[in-house]
Motif scaffolding. Structure first.
Motif, PDB file in Angstrom:
ATOM      1  N   ARG A 501       0.833  -1.211   0.000  1.00  0.00           N
ATOM      2  CA  ARG A 501       0.000   0.000   0.000  1.00  0.00           C
ATOM      3  C   ARG A 501       0.864   1.256   0.000  1.00  0.00           C
ATOM      4  N   VAL A 502       1.970   1.213   0.749  1.00  0.00           N
ATOM      5  CA  VAL A 502       2.899   2.346   0.748  1.00  0.00           C
ATOM      6  C   VAL A 502       3.512   2.525  -0.639  1.00  0.00           C
ATOM      7  N   ALA A 503       3.865   1.409  -1.276  1.00  0.00           N
ATOM      8  CA  ALA A 503       4.422   1.487  -2.627  1.00  0.00           C
ATOM      9  C   ALA A 503       3.404   2.063  -3.599  1.00  0.00           C
ATOM     10  N   GLU A 504       2.133   1.691  -3.448  1.00  0.00           N
ATOM     11  CA  GLU A 504       1.068   2.216  -4.307  1.00  0.00           C
ATOM     12  C   GLU A 504       0.960   3.727  -4.159  1.00  0.00           C
ATOM     13  N   GLU A 505       1.027   4.210  -2.915  1.00  0.00           N
ATOM     14  CA  GLU A 505       0.954   5.648  -2.681  1.00  0.00           C
ATOM     15  C   GLU A 505       2.175   6.360  -3.265  1.00  0.00           C
ATOM     16  N   ALA A 506       3.351   5.783  -3.066  1.00  0.00           N
ATOM     17  CA  ALA A 506       4.576   6.400  -3.579  1.00  0.00           C
ATOM     18  C   ALA A 506       4.565   6.462  -5.107  1.00  0.00           C
ATOM     19  N   GLN A 507       4.063   5.409  -5.753  1.00  0.00           N
ATOM     20  CA  GLN A 507       3.995   5.414  -7.220  1.00  0.00           C
ATOM     21  C   GLN A 507       3.007   6.460  -7.716  1.00  0.00           C
ATOM     22  N   PHE A 508       1.936   6.684  -6.952  1.00  0.00           N
ATOM     23  CA  PHE A 508       0.969   7.728  -7.310  1.00  0.00           C
ATOM     24  C   PHE A 508       1.598   9.113  -7.179  1.00  0.00           C
ATOM     25  N   LEU A 509       2.381   9.319  -6.127  1.00  0.00           N
ATOM     26  CA  LEU A 509       3.000  10.620  -5.897  1.00  0.00           C
ATOM     27  C   LEU A 509       4.158  10.880  -6.850  1.00  0.00           C
ATOM     28  N   PHE A 510       4.884   9.818  -7.211  1.00  0.00           N
ATOM     29  CA  PHE A 510       6.069   9.962  -8.063  1.00  0.00           C
ATOM     30  C   PHE A 510       5.959   8.992  -9.237  1.00  0.00           C
ATOM     31  N   PRO A 511       5.099   9.299 -10.193  1.00  0.00           N
ATOM     32  CA  PRO A 511       4.818   8.331 -11.273  1.00  0.00           C
ATOM     33  C   PRO A 511       6.023   8.019 -12.149  1.00  0.00           C
ATOM     34  N   THR A 512       7.015   8.899 -12.198  1.00  0.00           N
ATOM     35  CA  THR A 512       8.183   8.631 -13.052  1.00  0.00           C
ATOM     36  C   THR A 512       9.308   7.932 -12.306  1.00  0.00           C
ATOM     37  N   ALA A 513       9.181   7.796 -10.990  1.00  0.00           N
ATOM     38  CA  ALA A 513      10.238   7.138 -10.208  1.00  0.00           C
ATOM     39  C   ALA A 513      10.220   5.633 -10.463  1.00  0.00           C
ATOM     40  N   ARG A 514      11.403   5.072 -10.592  1.00  0.00           N
ATOM     41  CA  ARG A 514      11.532   3.617 -10.766  1.00  0.00           C
ATOM     42  C   ARG A 514      11.488   2.982  -9.384  1.00  0.00           C
ATOM     43  N   LEU A 515      10.442   2.226  -9.112  1.00  0.00           N
ATOM     44  CA  LEU A 515      10.158   1.741  -7.754  1.00  0.00           C
ATOM     45  C   LEU A 515      10.232   0.219  -7.708  1.00  0.00           C
ATOM     46  N   ALA A 516      10.711  -0.300  -6.589  1.00  0.00           N
ATOM     47  CA  ALA A 516      10.736  -1.751  -6.364  1.00  0.00           C
ATOM     48  C   ALA A 516      10.365  -2.029  -4.919  1.00  0.00           C
ATOM     49  N   VAL A 517       9.741  -3.195  -4.692  1.00  0.00           N
ATOM     50  CA  VAL A 517       9.355  -3.639  -3.352  1.00  0.00           C
ATOM     51  C   VAL A 517      10.245  -4.818  -2.959  1.00  0.00           C
ATOM     52  N   MET A 518      10.805  -4.756  -1.757  1.00  0.00           N
ATOM     53  CA  MET A 518      11.719  -5.793  -1.288  1.00  0.00           C
ATOM     54  C   MET A 518      11.193  -6.381   0.019  1.00  0.00           C
ATOM     55  N   THR A 519      10.615  -7.581  -0.080  1.00  0.00           N
ATOM     56  CA  THR A 519      10.127  -8.311   1.086  1.00  0.00           C
ATOM     57  C   THR A 519      10.462  -9.781   0.884  1.00  0.00           C
ATOM     58  N   SER A 520      10.172 -10.595   1.881  1.00  0.00           N
ATOM     59  CA  SER A 520      10.388 -12.033   1.736  1.00  0.00           C
ATOM     60  C   SER A 520       9.437 -12.639   0.706  1.00  0.00           C
ATOM     61  N   ASP A 521       8.377 -11.911   0.342  1.00  0.00           N
ATOM     62  CA  ASP A 521       7.465 -12.385  -0.692  1.00  0.00           C
ATOM     63  C   ASP A 521       8.016 -12.116  -2.087  1.00  0.00           C
ATOM     64  N   THR A 522       8.715 -10.991  -2.256  1.00  0.00           N
ATOM     65  CA  THR A 522       9.230 -10.627  -3.574  1.00  0.00           C
ATOM     66  C   THR A 522      10.637 -11.142  -3.816  1.00  0.00           C
ATOM     67  N   CYS A 523      11.381 -11.436  -2.756  1.00  0.00           N
ATOM     68  CA  CYS A 523      12.749 -11.959  -2.884  1.00  0.00           C
ATOM     69  C   CYS A 523      12.758 -13.420  -2.470  1.00  0.00           C
ATOM     70  N   VAL A 524      12.309 -14.271  -3.360  1.00  0.00           N
ATOM     71  CA  VAL A 524      12.243 -15.700  -3.069  1.00  0.00           C
ATOM     72  C   VAL A 524      13.545 -16.335  -3.549  1.00  0.00           C
ATOM     73  N   GLY A 525      14.464 -16.569  -2.625  1.00  0.00           N
ATOM     74  CA  GLY A 525      15.730 -17.193  -2.982  1.00  0.00           C
ATOM     75  C   GLY A 525      16.837 -16.187  -3.201  1.00  0.00           C
ATOM     76  N   PRO A 526      18.094 -16.651  -3.145  1.00  0.00           N
ATOM     77  CA  PRO A 526      19.248 -15.765  -3.271  1.00  0.00           C
ATOM     78  C   PRO A 526      19.318 -15.058  -4.621  1.00  0.00           C
ATOM     79  N   GLY A 527      18.898 -15.735  -5.689  1.00  0.00           N
ATOM     80  CA  GLY A 527      18.994 -15.135  -7.011  1.00  0.00           C
ATOM     81  C   GLY A 527      18.150 -13.886  -7.146  1.00  0.00           C
ATOM     82  N   ALA A 528      16.898 -13.959  -6.688  1.00  0.00           N
ATOM     83  CA  ALA A 528      16.007 -12.806  -6.779  1.00  0.00           C
ATOM     84  C   ALA A 528      16.515 -11.661  -5.921  1.00  0.00           C
ATOM     85  N   ALA A 529      17.012 -11.969  -4.737  1.00  0.00           N
ATOM     86  CA  ALA A 529      17.544 -10.928  -3.856  1.00  0.00           C
ATOM     87  C   ALA A 529      18.770 -10.267  -4.476  1.00  0.00           C
ATOM     88  N   ALA A 530      19.662 -11.078  -5.023  1.00  0.00           N
ATOM     89  CA  ALA A 530      20.878 -10.537  -5.629  1.00  0.00           C
ATOM     90  C   ALA A 530      20.553  -9.628  -6.801  1.00  0.00           C
TER      91      ALA A 530
END
Length: 734
Positions: A501-530
């Protein structure tokens, strides 16, 4: 090979001697068996009959002798694997005794790769026969093979055929004719030795003093040193000097990291320093890698192992140094199964092996600082950031005076700081230690809350996955079209923010910013994290939004602004370490900002700017905060100034569980300074379908807490279906 190999120690047991074999099962202890006529020693792996099956265990010593020899069974053959070293066996016994776990359950952690005990498959190669036939039939193709092999070492069939310019069938025909023969080659080592002659980092005077002290400790027996350095002070480069010293003496090194799967930058730094990658040990490794690594550790081929807490139980042939990086991190505490804290057990492993242990942290735990103040640990301070970088400015944003607009979560102060960072071509980070989109979903009509049927927990909405998920058992559903309580349609509302939800708000406020979310849900395994870390380091990301895994020691030179969305999260509840843990976590998050030449700014959104944690962070008064926490703990005789243990009873039948808990309560121990709280429903009273009740036992430091617990539990046998878990030195109270 370990020092206890057959070549250096004569057989201990022979003929029909009675031996004790410990099996990797949660049994009361080792079982007596008879030798099978072969020589055996403590530490040997053997197959032993148990019921109607055979189980691989370890010869633990002489048998107890309380069973008639006629009733004893014989063990099977000794496995051709490196014996389990004595120091590892002593460590298993010590951990079992301290945690009140079955020794076999601890042994199972050391025998976590059964395939590593099987004979290693060698590589087959072809060479000229030592006794070729007198008149072999030779064709031009065959002559090419013989001539090629005369100038080459043994090769595989495929490689030899390629070198001679013929087909593999020609080579196999020469083997059948006796002109060539097969030979078994030793498996090449999976791990290259570190290069100790590579250029080293330029150390500051404070770093050099600390490094010299650590180097002097290597090879000088047991000691514990704490590197207490602010974020970005170069603690890793300092203990790398001790690693190099241990390697120069031919010893192995173990480095424990709290999140090995998220440590790509650490691994790259090690490779730059030593020219090779270390052996890794964590749950994401495949079966073949785990087998090869376990075997290489046991045979001494893996010189440096970096791993998660379970790496402590690897059978090191010659361990010479243990390092625990980020020693304060809660991830070092094992909650399930055998409950232990890897930091404390690392110190025990070092003491048993007579080797130094190094702890490193920018926010040392109160337990570690108490040991420093008591003279048991040596303090090595690094008060400044490396290469002239300065610590970030930390500011509390009072949400009572500068709240976000209605329906949003970012204060105007934080939004302005993000705008300034992006305008300057810099990066920013938003931190919220709450996964998903919203922590709670309720019905607007009747207030019904969607809860997990198997746990005392609300379902967390993960909008990106289109699911409501329980973070404790994994139960998940889609959002119901109507409320199960009042049957109102489309009445559910998401309450509170998660990182999505915070990422959604940030993307709305800064539509041109390149945004990524980093959690245990999005970084599944060492490869994704790296990949995510690399993208951040290469400035392919402008704004990183994440949970606590973003605080794991990353170095992003262009990251100058950090916003903590809910700094108060974690301060409430019955956790005695709540304030300490919040201070540590927010300090680590803040430490990601301004690590290079550009200064950093950190904004803590809080409803309690006057809280001691917020004041300590904003004023940089860490030491006075630690002193205050120590005084509060000392006044109520809580750890580290008193002893604490938890008994967690669980079972599927609440009435049966309560009856057993009441019986235990009547038998509870008494004595001066001893108090037993409970039984009471655990905060997580239902977990994975099992009801839970909790006792807390508090005792003076002089009390033998393990003996007290053993006597207590021996008086009441748990009924079928009820489990009793003992957690000595608990760190969580869910």
């Amino acid at each position: 090979m370990p020092a206890e190999s057959f070549t250096s120690t004569p057989p201990f047991f022979n003929g029909s001697d009675r031996i004790a074999v410990l099996l990797p099962l949660p049994l009361a202890g080792a079982y007596d068996y008879l030798c099978a006529g072969q020589p055996l020693r403590p530490g040997d792996f053997v197959s032993a009959p148990l019921g109607g099956r055979w189980v691989t265990g370890v010869v633990w010593g002489p048998g107890r002798g309380d069973v008639e020899p006629s009733r004893l069974k014989r063990v099977g053959p000794r496995l051709e694997a490196s014996p389990l070293p004595k120091v590892t066996r002593d460590f298993i016994d010590w951990v079992a005794s301290y945690t009140l776990a079955a020794p076999g359950a601890v042994l199972k952690m050391a025998m976590s790769v059964p395939s590593a005990l099987e004979p290693a498959a060698g590589q087959t190669a072809i060479r000229l026969s030592a006794a070729p036939p007198e008149a072999p039939r030779m064709t031009p193709s065959r002559r090419k093979v013989v001539e090629a092999l005369a100038a080459l070492p043994p090769l595989s069939v495929t490689d030899l055929a390629r070198e001679a310019g013929v087909g593999p069938a020609v080579v196999r025909g020469l083997v059948e004719a006796g002109v060539l023969e097969t030979v078994e080659l030793p498996r090449p080592s999976r791990f290259s030795p570190p290069d100790l002659d590579r250029p080293r980092a330029e150390l500051s005077p404070a770093q050099r003093d600390a490094a010299d002290a650590l180097v002097a400790a290597v090879g000088a027996g047991f000691s514990v040193s704490l590197i207490d350095g602010v974020t970005g002070s170069g603690k890793t480069e300092v203990y790398f000097e001790a690693v190099a010293a241990a390697l120069a003496q031919g010893a192995q090194v173990l480095v424990l990291l709290p999140e090995i799967a998220l440590s790509s930058q650490w691994l790259e730094r090690f490779k730059r320093r030593f020219g090779v990658a270390p052996a890794q040990w964590h749950s994401e490794l495949g079966d073949a890698a785990r087998r090869d690594t376990w075997r290489a550790v046991a045979e001494g081929d893996a010189k440096v192992v970096v791993g998660a807490r379970s790496a402590l139980f690897l059978p090191f042939a010659d361990l010479g140094l243990v390092v625990v990086d980020e020693e304060h991190d809660q991830a070092f505490k094992q909650e399930d199964g055998v409950s232990y804290h890897a930091r404390d057990m690392a110190v025990v492993r070092a003491r048993l092996g007579g080797i130094p242990a190094v702890l490193a942290s920018a926010t040392p735990s109160l337990e570690t600082m108490a040991n420093v103040q008591g003279g048991r640990y040596r303090l090595l301070a690094l008060p400044d950031r490396h290469a002239g970088a300065v610590l970030p400015e930390i500011r509390a944003v009072d949400l009572r005076r500068q709240p976000p607009p209605r329906g949003r979560w970012l204060s105007p102060v934080v939004v302005q700081a993000l705008e300034e960072a992006f305008a300057a071509g810099e990066q920013a980070m938003l931190y919220l230690n709450r996964r998903g989109y919203a922590p709670l979903t309720l019905c607007r009509s009747c207030g019904h809350r969607l809860q997990c049927p198997h746990c005392t927990a609300w379902l967390v909405e993960h909008r990106s996955a289109g699911r409501l998920i329980c973070h404790h058992c994994g139960y998940h559903i889609r959002l119901p079209p109507q409320c199960p309580q009042c049957e109102a349609e489309d009445s559910f509302a998401a309450c509170g923010p998660g990182v999505e939800r915070v990422a959604e708000e940030a993307q709305f406020l800064f539509p041109t910013a390149r945004l990524a979310v980093m959690t245990s849900d999005t970084c599944v395994g060492p490869g994704a994290a790296a990949e995510l870390v690399q993208a951040m380091a290469e400035h392919r990301i402008d704004l990183l939004v994440g949970t606590q895994i973003v605080a794991k020691g990353y170095h992003f030179p262009l990251l100058t602004v950090v916003g903590v969305v809910d700094a108060d999260l974690g301060l409430e509840g019955g956790d005695l370490r709540a304030a300490e843990r919040t201070h540590q976590l927010l300090s680590q998050v803040a430490g990601r900002a301004g690590r290079a030449e550009r200064p950093g700014r950190v904004f803590l959104q809080t409803w309690q700017p006057e809280h001691p944690v917020m004041r300590a962070l904003c004023t940089g008064s860490r030491d006075s905060f630690i002193a205050r926490e120590a005084e509060l703990r000392r006044d109520c005789a809580m750890p580290p100034y008193g002893r604490l243990a938890a008994l967690i009873l669980s079972g599927p039948d609440a009435a049966q569980l309560d009856g057993f808990a009441a019986r235990l309560s009547r038998l509870a121990p008494h004595g001066e300074g001893i108090s037993v709280l409970g039984p009471a429903p655990a905060p997580m009273a239902l977990l994975r379908g099992r009801h839970r009740r909790r006792f807390l036992v508090k005792a003076p430091r002089s009390e033998n807490l393990q003996q007290l617990l053993r006597r207590w539990l021996a008086q009441a046998v748990a009924p079928s279906g009820v489990r009793v878990q003992v957690d000595v030195d608990p760190y969580s109270f869910f």
